[in-house]
Design an enzyme around this catalytic site. Structure first.
Site, PDB file in Angstrom:
ATOM      1  CG  HIS A 138      -1.703  -1.210   1.434  1.00 59.14           C
ATOM      2  ND1 HIS A 138      -2.557  -1.693   0.471  1.00 59.14           N
ATOM      3  CD2 HIS A 138      -1.783  -2.085   2.478  1.00 59.14           C
ATOM      4  CE1 HIS A 138      -3.136  -2.808   0.916  1.00 59.14           C
ATOM      5  NE2 HIS A 138      -2.681  -3.065   2.118  1.00 59.14           N
TER       6      HIS A 138
ATOM      7  CG  HIS B  65      -6.126  -6.114   1.158  1.00 52.66           C
ATOM      8  ND1 HIS B  65      -7.057  -5.425   1.892  1.00 52.66           N
ATOM      9  CD2 HIS B  65      -4.940  -5.894   1.751  1.00 52.66           C
ATOM     10  CE1 HIS B  65      -6.443  -4.819   2.901  1.00 52.66           C
ATOM     11  NE2 HIS B  65      -5.177  -5.079   2.830  1.00 52.66           N
TER      12      HIS B  65
END
Lengths: 333, 333
Positions: free
Chosen positions: A57, A220
């Protein structure tokens, strides 16, 4: 799978080593334990802040370590929570005697591991620990990885605002309170043009036909709300703005807006999307007080974007404007 | 083609409108003429700096307009030079009586159009104009779009250093001199994992099989030096570092290093690549004085990266460190 990596197993370690090499003046990276610290620790008597989560991320979370934001970030493997030992080590290391705030995105593993770490540190050293869990994604009520809403873009804004409050010398209760208020005032919605590819899997997490997009994705590669034919940016913006506004806390106050790239969408497109979002917010009578456009909480090589709005009070805006000096966010310093 | 756009024709205009919406405090965007200006013009008596080029390389150039860097940036259509009228309008608008520096990447159209604009403005107003052309790409001697080497990553560093020199009140001759010195001290090399897709074409500019990469690419999807099977990051780093070091001006001085993403490669991979580059530079005895990792001069949605090294003297380092406040690069302000 096309990636700039050496090996599937070494991705996180190698990236952290690169981060250490890139920012020797600002960061100290424990490459073995996968913890990013400030090069110069905060002074005694101030609240410290620890965050972390799965890798993939970036710049979140390691890129937000530094003056005015985090004191340490714990990096898990790709899309995998850091372990309790990591979090407790980071927490103990940054404690300056005024307590530690944990900022945790709402995923089952993260919440559990940060809780365990908090208990371990409190039992060992008596350090006072507060926790704020972000859960701003309006796309789904529960998900593959969460009970309740997923924590996404608001996390960036909470880390900035809480970081400024800690730097200003506020107490742990006060830092936690403004972090919680910010978190609860934020809502997000994301979309993808392509899936991400997790290195260990070697193939896209989901198949998305060449003429389709997925609305309501997480960070995700988990499923979104629904699929649609690819639409003009103005339509996509509407599909992000409408569900957010439907759930944003009401009020006359303006917002902090984050138009975030998922990793593989160029800045040209992100600015373009922000322009469409700004028009819709203007039409809805929502004033944008501050904005941020770019890659801040990504999902590996996913193309797409997310929008986060936070209904901001004066205190939040002042803390937002305070100087910050991290690799991922920097102003006034 | 998967892109966050409204229409092929409107991409640049819509993105500029988004930029204007995102940075009302810092930028004033002439959306019709595709020119990005500072919201607050520089004071009288200081050298102004204008750059520009085809769009698709964001944040270059519009994202580098602001205190300590550019005074204006002219955006062409995607991968297409801005026209002379645009450049002359920008040049006339930012002139503060101390002359204007044009920073131009070495592509035939850009060089010609900036030259024509310089002549127009000089003839109309007598404004003194100096030009520095960047040509740092060691991959090819000539290319589809250039006589001589292509101007790539060093442009970011020249814009920063020249911008600081102008802000410090140096004369046009002195600002141009340090810009030229920086440009000539820089060398770059890029690589791609995927092609970019120009919106108007609707398909990738070149085909690159799933197991291959292209070494020595430019920033417009033009051909590189050669193709190879995809290799580990450490090998790729060597294919960037070696040809740069072979042509970098010799000396004991350290370098400013830019590890630049081409648009679709996530920051995780860019840091990882920087780590590999740093090891090779260390082994070669080249000291990195300053570094920058991220998307600074991109090629739409191309995945890949480029490396730029500038052999830097004390003056350049001081100017590099000076405060800058632009959407794309910001510190100390």
């Amino acid at each position: 799978m096309k990636k700039l990596i050496n090996s599937v197993d070494g991705v996180v370690t190698d990236a952290l080593a690169g981060m250490a090499a890139a920012h020797p003046d600002r960061l100290r990276v424990d490459v073995d334990q996968h913890i990013v610290y400030r090069a110069t620790p905060k002074e005694d008597g101030k609240v410290a802040i620890v965050s972390g989560g799965g890798s993939g991320h970036e710049p979140l979370h390691g890129g937000f370590v530094g003056f005015g934001m985090l004191d340490a970030a714990c990096a898990g493997e790709i899309f995998t929570s850091p372990v309790p030992d990591q979090v407790s080590a980071a927490t103990a290391a940054v404690d300056r005697g005024a307590g530690v705030l944990h900022i945790v995105k709402n995923y089952t593993g993260d919440v559990m591991n940060f809780d365990m770490a908090a208990e371990m540190v409190a039992a060992e050293s008596g350090t006072e620990i507060a926790t704020v869990v972000t859960a701003d994604d309006v796309a789904v009520e529960d998900s593959l990885y969460t009970a309740g809403r997923r924590g996404v873009g608001v996390t960036v804004i909470v880390e900035k605002i809480a970081g400024a409050a800690a730097e200003a010398g506020r107490s742990l209760a006060d830092v936690a309170a403004v972090a919680k208020r910010t978190s609860e005032a934020g809502r997000s919605m994301g979309m993808a043009l392509t899936s991400c590819t997790v290195p260990a899997n070697g193939k896209p997490s989901f198949d998305l036909p060449e003429d389709e997009m997925e609305i309501g994705i997480g960070i995700h590669g988990e499923p979104g709300r629904h699929r649609d034919k690819i639409a003009p940016a103005s339509e996509i913006a509407k599909q992000l703005v409408d569900p957010i506004l439907a759930e944003l806390p009401e009020g006359d106050r303006g917002v902090i807006a984050l138009l975030n790239g998922m990793g593989a969408s160029p800045l040209l497109e992100l600015y373009l999307m922000y322009g469409e979002v700004a028009k819709l917010l203007d039409a809805a009578g929502v004033k944008v007080e501050r904005s941020l456009v770019g890659n801040y909480i990504t999902s590996l090589d996913m193309a797409g974007c997310s929008l986060t709005l936070v209904r901001a009070d004066e205190d939040m805006l002042g803390l937002w404007d305070a100087p910050v000096n991290t690799p991922g966010l920097r102003w006034g310093a």
